[in-house]
Every structure is written in structure tokens, then in C-alpha cells.
Design an enzyme around this catalytic site. Structure first.
Site, PDB file in Angstrom:
ATOM      1  N   ARG A 171       0.829  -1.222   0.000  1.00 14.93           N
ATOM      2  CA  ARG A 171       0.000   0.000   0.000  1.00 14.93           C
ATOM      3  C   ARG A 171       0.863   1.272   0.000  1.00 14.93           C
ATOM      4  O   ARG A 171       0.503   2.284   0.609  1.00 14.93           O
ATOM      5  CB  ARG A 171      -0.943   0.039   1.210  1.00 14.93           C
ATOM      6  N   SER A 243     -11.219   0.412   3.583  1.00 12.63           N
ATOM      7  CA  SER A 243     -10.501   0.163   4.849  1.00 12.63           C
ATOM      8  C   SER A 243      -9.902   1.471   5.334  1.00 12.63           C
ATOM      9  O   SER A 243      -9.155   2.112   4.588  1.00 12.63           O
ATOM     10  CB  SER A 243      -9.375  -0.837   4.627  1.00 12.63           C
ATOM     11  N   GLU A 338      -5.244   4.824   6.153  1.00 13.25           N
ATOM     12  CA  GLU A 338      -5.026   4.619   4.717  1.00 13.25           C
ATOM     13  C   GLU A 338      -5.489   5.811   3.866  1.00 13.25           C
ATOM     14  O   GLU A 338      -4.710   6.332   3.075  1.00 13.25           O
ATOM     15  CB  GLU A 338      -5.723   3.325   4.275  1.00 13.25           C
TER      16      GLU A 338
HETATM   17  P1  FAD Z   1      -8.434   9.455  -4.810  1.00 10.18           P
HETATM   18  O1  FAD Z   1      -9.132   8.997  -3.574  1.00 10.18           O
HETATM   19  O2  FAD Z   1      -9.067  10.544  -5.581  1.00 10.18           O
HETATM   20  O3  FAD Z   1      -6.956   9.875  -4.432  1.00 10.18           O
HETATM   21  C1  FAD Z   1      -6.164   9.075  -3.606  1.00 10.18           C
HETATM   22  C2  FAD Z   1      -4.741   9.677  -3.590  1.00 10.18           C
HETATM   23  O4  FAD Z   1      -4.140   9.516  -4.859  1.00 10.18           O
HETATM   24  C3  FAD Z   1      -4.743  11.180  -3.295  1.00 10.18           C
HETATM   25  O5  FAD Z   1      -3.584  11.449  -2.541  1.00 10.18           O
HETATM   26  C4  FAD Z   1      -4.631  11.809  -4.682  1.00 10.18           C
HETATM   27  O6  FAD Z   1      -3.989  13.059  -4.659  1.00 10.18           O
HETATM   28  C5  FAD Z   1      -3.802  10.782  -5.412  1.00 10.18           C
HETATM   29  N1  FAD Z   1      -4.113  10.722  -6.847  1.00 10.18           N
HETATM   30  C6  FAD Z   1      -5.310  10.361  -7.391  1.00 10.18           C
HETATM   31  N2  FAD Z   1      -5.213  10.394  -8.737  1.00 10.18           N
HETATM   32  C7  FAD Z   1      -3.950  10.788  -9.029  1.00 10.18           C
HETATM   33  C8  FAD Z   1      -3.236  11.044 -10.254  1.00 10.18           C
HETATM   34  N3  FAD Z   1      -3.806  10.906 -11.451  1.00 10.18           N
HETATM   35  N4  FAD Z   1      -1.964  11.468 -10.149  1.00 10.18           N
HETATM   36  C9  FAD Z   1      -1.352  11.621  -8.953  1.00 10.18           C
HETATM   37  N5  FAD Z   1      -1.963  11.392  -7.775  1.00 10.18           N
HETATM   38  C10 FAD Z   1      -3.249  10.989  -7.820  1.00 10.18           C
HETATM   39  N6  FAD Z   1      -7.845   0.104  -1.999  1.00 10.18           N
HETATM   40  C11 FAD Z   1      -7.106  -1.025  -2.159  1.00 10.18           C
HETATM   41  O7  FAD Z   1      -5.886  -0.955  -2.285  1.00 10.18           O
HETATM   42  N7  FAD Z   1      -7.692  -2.258  -2.178  1.00 10.18           N
HETATM   43  C12 FAD Z   1      -9.025  -2.426  -2.063  1.00 10.18           C
HETATM   44  O8  FAD Z   1      -9.512  -3.549  -2.094  1.00 10.18           O
HETATM   45  C13 FAD Z   1      -9.825  -1.262  -1.879  1.00 10.18           C
HETATM   46  N8  FAD Z   1     -11.177  -1.366  -1.697  1.00 10.18           N
HETATM   47  C14 FAD Z   1     -11.921  -0.244  -1.501  1.00 10.18           C
HETATM   48  C15 FAD Z   1     -13.296  -0.389  -1.309  1.00 10.18           C
HETATM   49  C16 FAD Z   1     -14.089   0.738  -1.110  1.00 10.18           C
HETATM   50  C17 FAD Z   1     -15.579   0.550  -0.888  1.00 10.18           C
HETATM   51  C18 FAD Z   1     -13.518   2.024  -1.117  1.00 10.18           C
HETATM   52  C19 FAD Z   1     -14.369   3.234  -0.952  1.00 10.18           C
HETATM   53  C20 FAD Z   1     -12.143   2.169  -1.283  1.00 10.18           C
HETATM   54  C21 FAD Z   1     -11.326   1.044  -1.482  1.00 10.18           C
HETATM   55  N9  FAD Z   1      -9.947   1.142  -1.667  1.00 10.18           N
HETATM   56  C22 FAD Z   1      -9.189   0.007  -1.862  1.00 10.18           C
HETATM   57  C23 FAD Z   1      -9.289   2.454  -1.639  1.00 10.18           C
HETATM   58  C24 FAD Z   1      -9.343   3.193  -3.015  1.00 10.18           C
HETATM   59  O9  FAD Z   1     -10.376   2.717  -3.827  1.00 10.18           O
HETATM   60  C25 FAD Z   1      -8.032   3.073  -3.788  1.00 10.18           C
HETATM   61  O10 FAD Z   1      -6.965   3.559  -3.040  1.00 10.18           O
HETATM   62  C26 FAD Z   1      -8.085   3.807  -5.129  1.00 10.18           C
HETATM   63  O11 FAD Z   1      -6.924   3.550  -5.873  1.00 10.18           O
HETATM   64  C27 FAD Z   1      -8.265   5.326  -4.969  1.00 10.18           C
HETATM   65  O12 FAD Z   1      -8.539   5.838  -6.258  1.00 10.18           O
HETATM   66  P2  FAD Z   1      -9.182   7.252  -6.482  1.00 10.18           P
HETATM   67  O13 FAD Z   1      -9.122   7.526  -7.956  1.00 10.18           O
HETATM   68  O14 FAD Z   1     -10.504   7.321  -5.857  1.00 10.18           O
HETATM   69  O15 FAD Z   1      -8.137   8.183  -5.734  1.00 10.18           O
HETATM   70  P1  NAP Z   2     -10.570 -10.456   5.142  1.00 15.82           P
HETATM   71  O1  NAP Z   2     -10.763 -11.585   4.197  1.00 15.82           O
HETATM   72  O2  NAP Z   2     -11.578 -10.216   6.221  1.00 15.82           O
HETATM   73  O3  NAP Z   2      -9.127 -10.567   5.795  1.00 15.82           O
HETATM   74  C1  NAP Z   2      -8.680  -9.601   6.726  1.00 15.82           C
HETATM   75  C2  NAP Z   2      -7.249  -9.228   6.373  1.00 15.82           C
HETATM   76  O4  NAP Z   2      -6.447 -10.392   6.463  1.00 15.82           O
HETATM   77  C3  NAP Z   2      -7.141  -8.719   4.962  1.00 15.82           C
HETATM   78  O5  NAP Z   2      -7.042  -7.332   5.007  1.00 15.82           O
HETATM   79  C4  NAP Z   2      -5.927  -9.403   4.359  1.00 15.82           C
HETATM   80  O6  NAP Z   2      -4.798  -8.574   4.182  1.00 15.82           O
HETATM   81  C5  NAP Z   2      -5.526 -10.448   5.406  1.00 15.82           C
HETATM   82  N1  NAP Z   2      -5.570 -11.779   4.765  1.00 15.82           N
HETATM   83  C6  NAP Z   2      -6.643 -12.583   4.625  1.00 15.82           C
HETATM   84  N2  NAP Z   2      -6.273 -13.744   4.022  1.00 15.82           N
HETATM   85  C7  NAP Z   2      -4.950 -13.629   3.761  1.00 15.82           C
HETATM   86  C8  NAP Z   2      -4.008 -14.498   3.155  1.00 15.82           C
HETATM   87  N3  NAP Z   2      -4.341 -15.707   2.675  1.00 15.82           N
HETATM   88  N4  NAP Z   2      -2.729 -14.067   3.051  1.00 15.82           N
HETATM   89  C9  NAP Z   2      -2.358 -12.853   3.506  1.00 15.82           C
HETATM   90  N5  NAP Z   2      -3.225 -11.990   4.097  1.00 15.82           N
HETATM   91  C10 NAP Z   2      -4.493 -12.376   4.232  1.00 15.82           C
HETATM   92  O7  NAP Z   2     -10.418  -9.098   4.292  1.00 15.82           O
HETATM   93  P2  NAP Z   2     -11.535  -8.131   3.702  1.00 15.82           P
HETATM   94  O8  NAP Z   2     -11.618  -6.947   4.553  1.00 15.82           O
HETATM   95  O9  NAP Z   2     -12.760  -8.915   3.344  1.00 15.82           O
HETATM   96  O10 NAP Z   2     -10.814  -7.699   2.341  1.00 15.82           O
HETATM   97  C11 NAP Z   2     -10.566  -8.640   1.334  1.00 15.82           C
HETATM   98  C12 NAP Z   2      -9.467  -8.099   0.443  1.00 15.82           C
HETATM   99  O11 NAP Z   2      -9.888  -6.882  -0.158  1.00 15.82           O
HETATM  100  C13 NAP Z   2      -8.176  -7.799   1.193  1.00 15.82           C
HETATM  101  O12 NAP Z   2      -7.077  -8.128   0.383  1.00 15.82           O
HETATM  102  C14 NAP Z   2      -8.238  -6.316   1.443  1.00 15.82           C
HETATM  103  O13 NAP Z   2      -6.956  -5.702   1.457  1.00 15.82           O
HETATM  104  C15 NAP Z   2      -9.027  -5.823   0.219  1.00 15.82           C
HETATM  105  N6  NAP Z   2      -9.800  -4.621   0.574  1.00 15.82           N
HETATM  106  C16 NAP Z   2      -9.123  -3.457   0.747  1.00 15.82           C
HETATM  107  C17 NAP Z   2      -9.802  -2.295   1.052  1.00 15.82           C
HETATM  108  C18 NAP Z   2      -9.076  -0.964   1.163  1.00 15.82           C
HETATM  109  O14 NAP Z   2      -9.735   0.060   1.236  1.00 15.82           O
HETATM  110  N7  NAP Z   2      -7.780  -0.965   1.167  1.00 15.82           N
HETATM  111  C19 NAP Z   2     -11.182  -2.320   1.240  1.00 15.82           C
HETATM  112  C20 NAP Z   2     -11.816  -3.547   1.107  1.00 15.82           C
HETATM  113  C21 NAP Z   2     -11.125  -4.689   0.767  1.00 15.82           C
HETATM  114  P3  NAP Z   2      -4.526  -7.671   2.892  1.00 15.82           P
HETATM  115  O15 NAP Z   2      -5.362  -6.472   3.096  1.00 15.82           O
HETATM  116  O16 NAP Z   2      -3.077  -7.405   2.974  1.00 15.82           O
HETATM  117  O17 NAP Z   2      -4.904  -8.452   1.677  1.00 15.82           O
END
Ligand code: FAD
Ligand code: NAP
Length: 345
Positions: A171, A243, A338
Site C-alpha cells: 500500500r 478500509s 489509509e
Molecule cells: P483518490 O481517492 O481521488 O486519491 C487518492 C490519492 O491519490 C490522493 O492522494 C490523490 O492526490 C492521489 N491521486 C489520485 N489520482 C492521481 C493522479 N492521477 N496522479 C497523482 N496522484 C493521484 N484500496 C485497495 O488498495 N484495495 C481495495 O480492495 C480497496 N477497496 C476499496 C473499497 C471501497 C468501498 C472504497 C471506498 C475504497 C477502497 N480502496 C481500496 C481504496 C481506493 O479505492 C483506492 O486507493 C483507489 O486507488 C483510490 O482511487 P481514487 O481515484 O478514488 O483516488
Molecule cells: P478479510 O478476508 O476479512 O481478511 C482480513 C485481512 O487479512 C485482509 O485485510 C488481508 O490482508 C488479510 N488476509 C486474509 N487472508 C490472507 C491471506 N491468505 N494471506 C495474507 N493476508 C491475508 O479481508 P476483507 O476486509 O474482506 O478484504 C478482502 C481483500 O480486499 C483484502 O485483500 C483487502 O486488502 C481488500 N480490501 C481493501 C480495502 C481498502 O480500502 N484498502 C477495502 C476492502 C477490501 P490484505 O489487506 O493485505 O490483503
């Protein structure tokens, strides 16, 4: 300085409420959308003439908005894509930063380009994907990124950073570190596979594969979409930023000490360290469903998700601070937020 302007791309006093998934009521002093490099240059000139900072916004799914953003909020909305190279095993494609992430995942699968299936249904844009090196279900986007292209906001100079220059980590990337706030990403180059290589290591996918057999990449994307839809609140109904905290990665020694106190704590190896699910730490403290200031609450099924019910950015941050403090007091583990607070360096 007066906000009365007449500019083909820039508008004054623009609401950002519909442009962030926490639906925080926020106003941009100036707002612009750029479709190409000429637009970006015109917005840069506008900002430089007035000595205003530029803040880059994508889909607003990983930011916490303040009440007001001073300066220019810039969205790059270009969605062109260009196949640079292909052979029977892979394709290299450059994609405009404004392309919706999930739309690109579906588009790539429809072309028979594989690899991104576990990242289906992540909100946001292609341009933001490298910023926090989006990841889900055992896949990180950096595995498929060849290079990231864009413009330095201070000088207008173009850049093309190879994968090795992006400092990708869990991340993390240089765009959240040294280049934070300094670079506008305008396109990302991906190298995708033409032969399926599905990853069903995470439990929910593994269980589905045990029942139905090894999925095709498209089937896997649909499994991921199904699991996510069942577990995660849709921001359109319950405003959230996914998250709210990263899973902490701790030393083996700290992990063993914690495991002595909490023998049922889940954990995953992370190189020489150990990853502990932040959601579990928060849930165990009884935070699920907890409401803060009648404005922000912890989702009832997902302790990692904060849902905004009309609260301000400050109220969201206050809720996060209370959760962080409780986790630190109980476990001695520092949670890292995050979503970024927008419009601040
Ligand atoms: P924004 O929220 O608009 O911006 C995020 C950051 O990136 C800001 O600092 C912004 O300045 C910068 N940025 C955006 N666009 C650019 C650009 N073109 N150039 C330079 N900087 C830029 N994240 C995960 O990693 N895994 C997940 O599974 C995941 N699940 C999510 C589920 C939900 C329901 C939600 C709401 C979010 C989730 N996220 C997840 C977080 C998010 O979706 C990601 O981080 C996504 O990449 C953000 O994209 P955005 O375009 O909305 O960025
Ligand atoms: P989950 O299955 O409830 O698991 C909880 C956490 O445990 C996850 O965040 C994941 O880490 C870790 N995990 C589970 N199984 C794993 C494995 N086999 N090996 C290593 N790590 C493991 O998670 P969840 O909340 O439903 O999310 C599912 C996936 O979607 C995850 O990968 C999560 O990162 C992603 N997600 C991200 C966001 C966001 O905003 N960043 C939002 C929703 C979902 P990791 O997060 O490192 O994978």
C-alpha cells in the site's frame, strides 16, 4: 484575490461532495478537469499566475476532505489507451489515468488480458492505482505495472518512471512518499498476461474453487465482485472510504508477545515480519456499530470501515483518532490511516 474568473477549464467555488466517497461536504476554491497535457499546462499556468497549489483528485475513494480546499483541485480525466507491444504471452498497454479502475479491469478481461481479476470492484481511477499500490485478495497492482507517466506539477516537465523507480511496497509507492503532492499521473503502462494464471489463495476464493473448480479469470473477477458486494458497504448507499487503516506489519518479537496475550489473533507472514488484520484488532475492542458524534460510525459488519452520516472531515478524523488511540492503548500497535487528508502536504 477575487474568485470571479472566466477560464475555459477552471471554475471557482465548486462542491466536492459528490466527488468523494465519504460524501463529505467540501468546497474547492478552484476546480478543473484536464483531458490531455495541453489542458494540464493551462491549469498549471492558471495556478502559477495566482501562486496557488494544485491538488490532484481521482475518484475520491481514498481521501478525507476538509471543509474547504484552498488552491486548485485538478482531476485528470483522459481515458485513451494504446497497445504498445504484444506477443502470444503478454500485452503491454498504456492507459489514461482517468479510466475507471473497475471498468479497466473488466475491459482487460474482455480483451483476454489477464492478471487484474483479483482487483475487480476496487473504486477509483487507473491513475490512482499506483499511488497506494492497490491490492486485494493476494494481488498488488505493481505486479502488472511497467511504468507510470505524468507531469511534475511545479515545472510542467513530463516523467516516465519505470517500475523499479516507483518504490512500490505494501500500500505504498513514491507517489505517497517523496513525490507526494508533486506529480500528476496521466497514464499507467501495464504488462498483462494472455495466458490465465489465477490466484485463489485467499480463503473465500479458495472455498469457491474447492466447490466449483479452478475459475477462468473472468469467473474469478465475478467471484471477487460477489464476495466484495456481500462484505463491503457500497459507498453510494453508505458513504465510506474502504478500509480506514492499513493492516499493521509488526516484528516477529512483537507478534509473539501479542500472541501470548491473544492466542486467537489471526496473522499472516509478511517477509520477515508478520501482518495482523487491523479489522480484528478493532473488532475485538467492541467498535463495530459504534457511533461518534452522531456523524460517523464503524460499519456493523466491517470494523475497518468508517461510514459517514453527514459528518465533516474533522469528525471522521476524530473518530479515527479515537480508534487508533484505543488500539494503541490495548495492543501497543500503531495503526496507520489509509485514506489521505486531501489538500495538505
Ligand atoms: P483518490 O481517492 O481521488 O486519491 C487518492 C490519492 O491519490 C490522493 O492522494 C490523490 O492526490 C492521489 N491521486 C489520485 N489520482 C492521481 C493522479 N492521477 N496522479 C497523482 N496522484 C493521484 N484500496 C485497495 O488498495 N484495495 C481495495 O480492495 C480497496 N477497496 C476499496 C473499497 C471501497 C468501498 C472504497 C471506498 C475504497 C477502497 N480502496 C481500496 C481504496 C481506493 O479505492 C483506492 O486507493 C483507489 O486507488 C483510490 O482511487 P481514487 O481515484 O478514488 O483516488
Ligand atoms: P478479510 O478476508 O476479512 O481478511 C482480513 C485481512 O487479512 C485482509 O485485510 C488481508 O490482508 C488479510 N488476509 C486474509 N487472508 C490472507 C491471506 N491468505 N494471506 C495474507 N493476508 C491475508 O479481508 P476483507 O476486509 O474482506 O478484504 C478482502 C481483500 O480486499 C483484502 O485483500 C483487502 O486488502 C481488500 N480490501 C481493501 C480495502 C481498502 O480500502 N484498502 C477495502 C476492502 C477490501 P490484505 O489487506 O493485505 O490483503
Amino acid at each position: 484575490m477575487s474568485n470571479l474568473i472566466s477560464h475555459p477549464l477552471v471554475q471557482a467555488e465548486t462542491s466536492l461532495k459528490a466527488l468523494n466517497t465519504l460524501a463529505i461536504d467540501s468546497t474547492a476554491e478552484f476546480f478543473a478537469e484536464a483531458s490531455n497535457l495541453a489542458d494540464v499546462e493551462a491549469v498549471r499556468e492558471f495556478a502559477q499566475t495566482r501562486q496557488l497549489p494544485i491538488w490532484v483528485l481521482g475518484g475520491g475513494s481514498n481521501v478525507v476532505m476538509p471543509d474547504r480546499v484552498s488552491g486548485v483541485v485538478l482531476r485528470f480525466v483522459g481515458t485513451d489507451y494504446n497497445i504498445l507491444e504484444q506477443d502470444p504471452t503478454s500485452v503491454t498497454v498504456e492507459v489514461g489515468a482517468g479510466y475507471g479502475w473497475h471498468e479497466f479491469v473488466l475491459f482487460s478481461l474482455a480483451q483476454g488480458w489477464f492478471g487484474l481479476e483479483n482487483l475487480a470492484l476496487i473504486p477509483g481511477t487507473v491513475g490512482a492505482a499506483p499511488v497506494q499500490n492497490i491490492g486485494a485478495y493476494g494481488v498488488e497492482v505493481e505486479q502488472f505495472i511497467e511504468s507510470v507517466l505524468g507531469v511534475y506539477l511545479a515545472t510542467g516537465e513530463s516523467f516516465s518512471l519505470a517500475h523499479s523507480q516507483c518504490d512500490f511496497a505494501y500500500r505504498e509507492s513514491c507517489f505517497k512518499q517523496g513525490l507526494d503532492g508533486q506529480a500528476l499521473i496521466t497514464s499507467v503502462t501495464f504488462k498483462l498476461l494472455k495466458q490465465p494464471k489465477v490466484n485463489v489463495a485467499y480463503a473465500p476464493l479458495n472455498q469457491m474453487a474447492a466447490q466449483s473448480g479452478v475459475p477462468s479469470p473472468l469467473e474469478l473477477a465475478h467471484w471477487v465482485m460477489q464476495v466484495r458486494s456481500e462484505k463491503l458497504p457500497d459507498p453510494a448507499e453508505l458513504p465510506n472510504a474502504g478500509s480506514f487503516f492499513k493492516n499493521p506489519v509488526i516484528s516477529q518479537a512483537q507478534f509473539e508477545a501479542l500472541l501470548n496475550r491473544f492466542p486467537d489473533m489471526p496473522s499472516y507472514p509478511h517477509g520477515e515480519q508478520v501482518k495482523v488484520p487491523a479489522g480484528w484488532l478493532i473488532d475485538r475492542l467492541g467498535f463495530k456499530g459504534r457511533c461518534f458524534a452522531q456523524a460517523v460510525y464503524v460499519h456493523k459488519q466491517q470494523a475497518l470501515v468508517l461510514v459517514n452520516q453527514g459528518g465533516s472531515g474533522a469528525q471522521v478524523m476524530q473518530a479515527a483518532a479515537e480508534i487508533k488511540a484505543a488500539v494503541y492503548a490495548h495492543y501497543g500497535v500503531e495503526l496507520e490511516q489509509e485514506p489521505r487528508v486531501f489538500g495538505r502536504r
